[in-house]
Write an enzyme that holds these catalytic residues in place. Structure first.
Site, PDB file in Angstrom:
ATOM      1  N   GLU A 292       0.832  -1.203   0.000  1.00 13.07           N
ATOM      2  CA  GLU A 292       0.000   0.000   0.000  1.00 13.07           C
ATOM      3  C   GLU A 292       0.869   1.256   0.000  1.00 13.07           C
ATOM      4  O   GLU A 292       0.581   2.224  -0.708  1.00 13.07           O
ATOM      5  CB  GLU A 292      -0.932  -0.012   1.217  1.00 13.07           C
ATOM      6  CG  GLU A 292      -2.035  -1.052   1.124  1.00 13.07           C
ATOM      7  CD  GLU A 292      -2.813  -1.244   2.416  1.00 13.07           C
ATOM      8  OE1 GLU A 292      -3.862  -1.899   2.361  1.00 13.07           O
ATOM      9  OE2 GLU A 292      -2.371  -0.755   3.471  1.00 13.07           O
TER      10      GLU A 292
ATOM     11  N   LYS B 198     -13.441   5.647  11.882  1.00 11.71           N
ATOM     12  CA  LYS B 198     -11.996   5.658  11.609  1.00 11.71           C
ATOM     13  C   LYS B 198     -11.370   7.047  11.786  1.00 11.71           C
ATOM     14  O   LYS B 198     -10.147   7.174  11.820  1.00 11.71           O
ATOM     15  CB  LYS B 198     -11.732   5.154  10.183  1.00 11.71           C
ATOM     16  CG  LYS B 198     -12.349   3.806   9.874  1.00 11.71           C
ATOM     17  CD  LYS B 198     -11.799   2.704  10.745  1.00 11.71           C
ATOM     18  CE  LYS B 198     -12.523   1.396  10.575  1.00 11.71           C
ATOM     19  NZ  LYS B 198     -12.515   0.861   9.223  1.00 11.71           N
TER      20      LYS B 198
END
Length: 221
Positions: free
Chosen positions: A105, A123
Site C-alpha cells: 500500500e 476511523k
C-alpha cells in the site's frame, strides 16, 4: 432507519468513483471497504485502462471482473489511489495495515498523484494510536524490533500472519501518536523493519467518510 456498516461502506465506495481519472492507471488498495469499491468499478470500466493493486487479494478480485492489473515495475505513476484506513487523524495521517498489506500500500501511494481515503466515521480520530500499529518485519528481526517498540511504551504481539512479501507483522498497542511523521521515520530506520503502518510522510489528500448523514468530504488544506 440507520444504515448498516456494510451499507456505509458501499455508499462511501460509490462516492470514490467520481475521483477516478479517465484514461489514467488506477491504484487500488485492500480491505472490506475497498472490496465494495472494486465491485462498483465495472460501471465505469471505459475510464480505466489498467489498475495497480496493493495485494494479491485485490488483484484477484479485479482480474475476476475483467480488469487488467499491472505490476508496479511496469508503471511510473498513478493518477489516483483509492484505499481505506484503520485510523485517520485531522492532519490526514493514517494507520494502515490491519489487513496486512501495508508495505505494498505504501509503495502504491508513493507514486500516486492523489490519495483518496475511503472509511466509515469510526476511523476518524483526534490522535492516532487506539488501533494497534502494524510493523512489517523481516522474520529474523521480530524479537529485536519488538523490544524497541516495547521501549516506546507499546504492548506488542506477533500476528499469526505472513504477508504477501513473506514477512511477519508486529502489532503495537497502547501508543498515543502525536507526531506521526517523526515516529514513522524513526521506526522505518530500525534494522529489519520493512515498513511501519504509519502513512504520514505520504498521507491522504482526500477523505471520504461514510456517516449516517451521508458521505462527508474532507480535503487536505
Amino acid at each position: 432507519m440507520a444504515l448498516t456498516q456494510q451499507e456505509l461502506k458501499r455508499e462511501v465506495a460509490r462516492a470514490a468513483l467520481a475521483y477516478v481519472e479517465e484514461g489514467r492507471i488506477l491504484g487500488v488498495g485492500t480491505g472490506s471497504t475497498v472490496d465494495q469499491f472494486i465491485d462498483q468499478l465495472p460501471g465505469i470500466r471505459e475510464k480505466i485502462p489498467a489498475c495497480v493493486s496493493s495485494s494479491e487479494r485485490s488483484t484477484k478480485r479485479l482480474e475476476a471482473l475483467g480488469f487488467k492489473v499491472l505490476d508496479m515495475n511496469e508503471v511510473d505513476e498513478i493518477g489516483v489511489y483509492v484505499d481505506g484506513a484503520d485510523e485517520i487523524d485531522p492532519g490526514f495521517s493514517m494507520i494502515k495495515g490491519g489487513g496486512g498489506a501495508l508495505t505494498r500500500e505504501k509503495i502504491v501511494a508513493s507514486i500516486s498523484g492523489r490519495f483518496v481515503c475511503i472509511a466509515d466515521a469510526s476511523k476518524k480520530v483526534p490522535v492516532l494510536g487506539s488501533f494497534p500499529l502494524p510493523v512489517e518485519v523481516i522474520p529474523m528481526a521480530a524479537r529485536a524490533v519488538k523490544a524497541k517498540l516495547e521501549a516506546l511504551g507499546a504492548t506488542v504481539k506477533l500476528r499469526n500472519f505472513v504477508t504477501d512479501n513473506g514477512c511477519h507483522i508486529l502489532d503495537a498497542s497502547g501508543l498515543r501518536i502525536e507526531d506521526p511523521k517523526a515516529l514513522e521515520a524513526e521506526i522505518n530506520a530500525w534494522p529489519g523493519v520493512v515498513t511501519v503502518g504509519l502513512f504520514a510522510a505520504r498521507g491522504a489528500d482526500v477523505l471520504l467518510l461514510g456517516t449516517q448523514e451521508g458521505v462527508q468530504t474532507f480535503e487536505r488544506g
